[in-house]
Design an enzyme around this catalytic site. Structure first.
Site, PDB file in Angstrom:
ATOM      1  CE  LYS A  47      -3.636  -2.174   2.181  1.00  0.00           C
ATOM      2  NZ  LYS A  47      -4.356  -2.734   3.456  1.00  0.00           N
ATOM      3  CD  GLN A  91      -3.047  -4.381   6.874  1.00  0.00           C
ATOM      4  OE1 GLN A  91      -3.119  -3.367   5.870  1.00  0.00           O
ATOM      5  NE2 GLN A  91      -3.718  -5.371   6.551  1.00  0.00           N
ATOM      6  CG  ASP A 114      -9.650  -0.141   4.666  1.00  0.00           C
ATOM      7  OD1 ASP A 114      -9.336  -0.313   3.506  1.00  0.00           O
ATOM      8  OD2 ASP A 114      -8.756  -0.269   5.514  1.00  0.00           O
TER       9      ASP A 114
END
Ligand code: NAP
Length: 274
Positions: A47, A91, A114
């Site tokens: 990422k 994460q 997200d």
């Protein structure tokens, strides 16, 4: 025909890079990684690399595995209040002593790149503008790129997770597909997959969808990422199923790069208020 997620993601990433330069945008994502789960480390590294390529800054907060509830709360709260931070990426999974859902929902929905917060998922289910989770959004972008119209198709989504199965089922429904959601308690999975015009496999079981489970001309979206004999494979037996499929995504280079692209586009959307 192979749906080349890598190629489409590269094209979209390049478009995004140009827009960021043209609009002189300074975009910064905070990435929170708790502990050192090897898979999470790889995802985070990818990422960061992908962000850099399109001109998005990242700030990595690599926190100790033993961080307390109160300390992690403080980190997220500070990032919510930090005007230099446009997006926050937590994460997952967190270590067992920390509650994933609780910390996801501490993230300001306006910085939730997200699209995992209850607010953003609720907005999706109420058809309001929102940040859609990257994997389902990436799948829709891929279908759009290849001009695959899902109107009236019988779609089967295997998997009902909050981050993939449920939102992709909702998006396909909004696009006028007729969607069936299957899971571990589905009595006879083949009964559904054999009739499907479109199958989205988001399961996490290597090569579980075999050629005898699908019909000729099916469209296959394979979300699964599984390690088998040191190789990455999907939930679909690509070699055999691709002989019957009209369109199919490979693993790797299918849904994975589209997911990262959608994540990068989400931070742009957040900055632009769209
Ligand atoms: P998850 O939360 O573990 O959900 C898996 C779903 O599959 C569950 O709903 C489960 O049913 C269902 N399932 C498991 N075994 C099954 C079986 N034998 N038959 C039918 N259904 C079954 O996983 P996820 O987060 O959605 O991820 C799914 C896969 O996609 C994983 O391989 C993951 O690594 C991959 N993934 C890839 C990307 C990407 O960018 N390509 C992004 C996210 C995830 P129950 O609800 O009944 O337990």
């Amino acid at each position: 025909m192979i749906l080349d997620g890598k190629m489409v993601a590269d094209l979209r990433n390049e478009e995004l890079r140009k827009k960021i330069i043209a609009e002189n945008l300074k975009l910064t994502t905070a990435i929170i990684l708790v502990g050192s789960n090897p898979a999470s480390l790889v995802y985070v590294k990818n990422k960061i690399k992908a962000s850099k390529k399109v001109g998005i800054n990242t700030k990595l907060f690599n926190l100790d595995e033993t961080i307390s509830d109160a300390e992690l709360t403080k980190v997220i709260t500070n990032l919510n209040n930090d005007n230099e931070i446009d997006g926050i990426l937590l994460q997952l999974p967190l270590p067992k002593h920390l509650d994933d859902d609780k910390f996801i929902n501490l993230i300001n929905p306006l910085k939730d790149i997200d699209g995992f917060t209850t607010i953003n998922q609720g907005r999706l289910f109420q058809k309001q503008p929102t940040i859609v989770s990257a994997t389902p959004q990436g799948i829709i972008n891929l279908l759009n790129h290849y001009k695959i119209d899902v109107t009236g198709l019988d779609a089967v989504v295997i998997g009902r997770s909050q981050i993939v199965g449920m939102p992709i089922a909702k998006l396909l429904t909004d696009l006028n597909a007729t969607v069936t959601i299957c899971h571990t308690k589905t009595k006879d999975l083949s009964k559904y997959t054999k009739k499907a015009d479109l199958i989205v496999a988001a399961v996490g079981v290597p090569k579980m969808i075999t050629a005898n489970m699908v019909k000729e001309g099916v469209i296959i979206i394979d979300v699964g990422i599984n390690r088998l004999n040191d190789k990455l494979v999907g939930d679909v037996d690509f070699d055999e199923v691709s002989k019957k499929a009209k369109y199919i995504t490979p693993v790797p280079k299918g849904v994975g790069p589209m997911t990262i692209n959608a994540l990068l586009e989400n931070i742009y959307k957040i900055k632009r208020g769209v």
